[in-house]
Design a protein around this motif. Structure first.
Motif, PDB file in Angstrom:
ATOM      1  N   ARG A 140       0.847  -1.204   0.000  1.00  0.00           N
ATOM      2  CA  ARG A 140       0.000   0.000   0.000  1.00  0.00           C
ATOM      3  C   ARG A 140       0.878   1.248   0.000  1.00  0.00           C
ATOM      4  O   ARG A 140       1.667   1.444   0.921  1.00  0.00           O
ATOM      5  CB  ARG A 140      -0.878  -0.007   1.263  1.00  0.00           C
ATOM      6  N   PRO A 141       0.722   2.097  -1.039  1.00  0.00           N
ATOM      7  CA  PRO A 141       1.499   3.338  -1.053  1.00  0.00           C
ATOM      8  C   PRO A 141       1.072   4.215   0.118  1.00  0.00           C
ATOM      9  O   PRO A 141      -0.120   4.448   0.312  1.00  0.00           O
ATOM     10  CB  PRO A 141       1.125   3.996  -2.380  1.00  0.00           C
ATOM     11  N   VAL A 142       2.034   4.685   0.908  1.00  0.00           N
ATOM     12  CA  VAL A 142       1.703   5.507   2.076  1.00  0.00           C
ATOM     13  C   VAL A 142       2.467   6.825   2.118  1.00  0.00           C
ATOM     14  O   VAL A 142       2.092   7.736   2.859  1.00  0.00           O
ATOM     15  CB  VAL A 142       1.976   4.759   3.408  1.00  0.00           C
ATOM     16  N   LEU A 143       3.551   6.933   1.337  1.00  0.00           N
ATOM     17  CA  LEU A 143       4.444   8.088   1.483  1.00  0.00           C
ATOM     18  C   LEU A 143       5.051   8.510   0.161  1.00  0.00           C
ATOM     19  O   LEU A 143       5.576   7.682  -0.585  1.00  0.00           O
ATOM     20  CB  LEU A 143       5.566   7.709   2.465  1.00  0.00           C
ATOM     21  N   THR A 188      -2.616  18.539   5.901  1.00  0.00           N
ATOM     22  CA  THR A 188      -3.061  19.158   4.658  1.00  0.00           C
ATOM     23  C   THR A 188      -3.928  18.174   3.885  1.00  0.00           C
ATOM     24  O   THR A 188      -4.349  17.166   4.419  1.00  0.00           O
ATOM     25  CB  THR A 188      -1.839  19.624   3.826  1.00  0.00           C
ATOM     26  N   ALA A 189      -4.195  18.497   2.620  1.00  0.00           N
ATOM     27  CA  ALA A 189      -4.949  17.570   1.766  1.00  0.00           C
ATOM     28  C   ALA A 189      -4.138  17.344   0.495  1.00  0.00           C
ATOM     29  O   ALA A 189      -3.367  18.201   0.084  1.00  0.00           O
ATOM     30  CB  ALA A 189      -6.317  18.140   1.429  1.00  0.00           C
ATOM     31  N   LEU A 190      -4.320  16.184  -0.128  1.00  0.00           N
ATOM     32  CA  LEU A 190      -3.513  15.823  -1.290  1.00  0.00           C
ATOM     33  C   LEU A 190      -4.013  16.488  -2.565  1.00  0.00           C
ATOM     34  O   LEU A 190      -5.203  16.476  -2.866  1.00  0.00           O
ATOM     35  CB  LEU A 190      -3.510  14.309  -1.478  1.00  0.00           C
ATOM     36  N   GLU A 191      -3.063  17.033  -3.342  1.00  0.00           N
ATOM     37  CA  GLU A 191      -3.355  17.509  -4.692  1.00  0.00           C
ATOM     38  C   GLU A 191      -3.525  16.306  -5.613  1.00  0.00           C
ATOM     39  O   GLU A 191      -3.214  15.175  -5.241  1.00  0.00           O
ATOM     40  CB  GLU A 191      -2.179  18.355  -5.212  1.00  0.00           C
ATOM     41  N   ASP A 192      -3.957  16.611  -6.846  1.00  0.00           N
ATOM     42  CA  ASP A 192      -4.245  15.538  -7.794  1.00  0.00           C
ATOM     43  C   ASP A 192      -3.059  14.604  -8.031  1.00  0.00           C
ATOM     44  O   ASP A 192      -3.188  13.380  -7.971  1.00  0.00           O
ATOM     45  CB  ASP A 192      -4.708  16.130  -9.135  1.00  0.00           C
ATOM     46  N   TRP A 193      -1.860  15.175  -8.312  1.00  0.00           N
ATOM     47  CA  TRP A 193      -0.716  14.328  -8.656  1.00  0.00           C
ATOM     48  C   TRP A 193      -0.267  13.473  -7.467  1.00  0.00           C
ATOM     49  O   TRP A 193       0.146  12.326  -7.639  1.00  0.00           O
ATOM     50  CB  TRP A 193       0.460  15.168  -9.179  1.00  0.00           C
ATOM     51  N   GLN A 194      -0.396  14.039  -6.269  1.00  0.00           N
ATOM     52  CA  GLN A 194      -0.025  13.282  -5.080  1.00  0.00           C
ATOM     53  C   GLN A 194      -1.010  12.147  -4.837  1.00  0.00           C
ATOM     54  O   GLN A 194      -0.626  11.010  -4.536  1.00  0.00           O
ATOM     55  CB  GLN A 194       0.004  14.215  -3.861  1.00  0.00           C
ATOM     56  N   ALA A 195      -2.290  12.485  -4.999  1.00  0.00           N
ATOM     57  CA  ALA A 195      -3.328  11.476  -4.786  1.00  0.00           C
ATOM     58  C   ALA A 195      -3.166  10.323  -5.770  1.00  0.00           C
ATOM     59  O   ALA A 195      -3.348   9.151  -5.417  1.00  0.00           O
ATOM     60  CB  ALA A 195      -4.705  12.109  -4.932  1.00  0.00           C
ATOM     61  N   GLU A 196      -2.789  10.665  -7.000  1.00  0.00           N
ATOM     62  CA  GLU A 196      -2.646   9.627  -8.013  1.00  0.00           C
ATOM     63  C   GLU A 196      -1.530   8.658  -7.638  1.00  0.00           C
ATOM     64  O   GLU A 196      -1.692   7.439  -7.699  1.00  0.00           O
ATOM     65  CB  GLU A 196      -2.343  10.268  -9.371  1.00  0.00           C
ATOM     66  N   LEU A 197      -0.399   9.202  -7.222  1.00  0.00           N
ATOM     67  CA  LEU A 197       0.715   8.343  -6.814  1.00  0.00           C
ATOM     68  C   LEU A 197       0.323   7.463  -5.624  1.00  0.00           C
ATOM     69  O   LEU A 197       0.673   6.286  -5.563  1.00  0.00           O
ATOM     70  CB  LEU A 197       1.935   9.195  -6.439  1.00  0.00           C
ATOM     71  N   LEU A 198      -0.392   8.043  -4.686  1.00  0.00           N
ATOM     72  CA  LEU A 198      -0.738   7.300  -3.471  1.00  0.00           C
ATOM     73  C   LEU A 198      -1.996   6.450  -3.657  1.00  0.00           C
ATOM     74  O   LEU A 198      -2.424   5.759  -2.736  1.00  0.00           O
ATOM     75  CB  LEU A 198      -0.917   8.263  -2.293  1.00  0.00           C
TER      76      LEU A 198
END
Lengths: 239, 239
Positions: A140-143, A188-198
């Motif tokens: 599971r991607p976490v970081l 904070t909250a995740l932006e689109d690119w961060q959310a995609e990776l995670l």
DNA sequence: TAGTGGTCTAGACCACGAA
DNA sequence: TCGTGGTCTAGACCACTAC
């Protein structure tokens, strides 16, 4: 309208009912970490309310860290948190293994670039490596790690093996010892690119950690920005 | 259906449009910290979409910490965060003042009770004071403190002035010096009673900090649980 | 291809806050 | 009292996933 509603027992709202139900199933281990919850439409039937109500309750459970969602896949029970100590030298791999996780690292990118903004303010040198890595626990991607390292201190870094311990690499190959560190932690909250990776939905709550790391001469040689899934980490600090 | 939709420019969704619009207004200081946003129905007209869409976008801005809401009052622009260092002895009042905030403290309750669960595990003594305080910055409630202190170490604590610095009280009145501390930090969501005290909606993201504090003999004399509004705090840690 | 979650429409009623 | 946010109904279409 209905005489039943005139009694002074507090009305239990459908969303609350559902919240309590799912919470109980999870805490009683009827649903285990990693398990997928029933689909939203099944829950809808089960609790006799609309999908919006269901999703309100699911989002609230997710905010508390009990469940999380993968886009278009569904809602899952959250695994235990990784306990980290930001004042010790960080050892993701070591911490993870000693707590029974199987860690893995994926190199996303490694670029030689010109530092800007906070990275330049901290490092006081434009020539840096920008390394982006994705770290997982039990798959599971976490970081997300976004690291800026001085090219001057770490020549030819891009030719090294970057999906393993960087701390080891710095010590063994570059004879650089990190002896001090500053961390700035906020929610904070995740932006689109961060959310995609995670592999989560944009807007998911996250913990952002900004680090500056110093070598023996007390020079800032590394500046990192990390994004953790908010439900995947617990920080322990001593003094 | 509409030929315009067949073009391959990415469709910008109404919620994204609104997100960007509000974000811009806030970052450009058109809307300042503490300002109230237009009502949901006004935004609905302004952006030509339904309230659910509006609320989705508002919730996402709130997750990022840019805005927050007070139940039934509206959405407001978030003030700057208080910077705290959990490894130093904490001084809410001192930190707040030195960063230009006006801090205040409200005593919610002070009970002599029997410790249970984590509090007993840590303190190893049943007889404790349980003190609950609400702390504010510029009038905005940001922190619930739930403190457990050994009655044995702090006799007649309930007769003291409890809405001021407890650290000072411990030092000056009880000659107890805190020389060590452990903090465990994680992200969570507020339960109903916590949300009510903090004047926000249940389910709002929060930072939970569990502290154990030790006196000079290295005995655990205090066990606290704190809930911070997630957008009100930034933690700084050095090593 | 069937079913899932992502997003959205177009309303509704209520309790509470501000006036 | 009026307008606000809190909650909910009853749908809809889409993109994507899993099979």
């Amino acid at each position: 309208m209905d005489t039943l509603e005139v009694t002074d027992q507090p009305v239990i709202r459908p969303s609350t009912l559902m919240l309590r139900g799912l919470e109980k199933s999870i805490r009683s281990r009827e649903l285990c970490p990693g398990d997928r919850l029933p689909s939203e439409r099944e829950l809808q039937e089960q609790y006799g309310c609309t999908r919006i109500t269901i999703r309100d309750a699911l989002l609230r459970l997710a905010a508390s860290g009990l469940i999380y969602r993968q886009p278009r896949k569904g809602w899952f029970v959250t695994p235990p948190r990784l306990i980290c100590n930001p004042t010790r030298r960080i050892h993701f791999l070591h911490d993870a293994r000693s707590q029974g996780f199987v860690p893995s690292t994926e190199l996303i990118s490694c670029k030689q670039e010109q530092a800007e903004g906070a990275a330049y303010d901290v490092l006081q040198d434009r020539d840096v490596y920008n390394i982006c890595r994705l770290r997982k626990l039990n798959g599971r991607p976490v970081l997300i790690e976004n690291m800026h390292l001085l090219q001057h201190s770490f020549p030819d870094l891009h030719l090294q093996q970057l999906d393993n311990s960087l701390t080891d690499l710095m010590r063994n190959h570059y004879q650089t010892y990190i002896t001090g560190e500053e961390a700035r932690i906020c929610s904070t909250a995740l932006e689109d690119w961060q959310a995609e990776l995670l592999q989560v939905t944009p807007g998911t709550p996250a913990i952002r950690i900004e680090r500056t790391r110093f070598d023996r001469t007390n020079r800032a040689v590394e500046f990192d920005i990390e994004y953790w899934l908010h439900d995947a980490i617990e920080l322990h600090v001593r003094s």
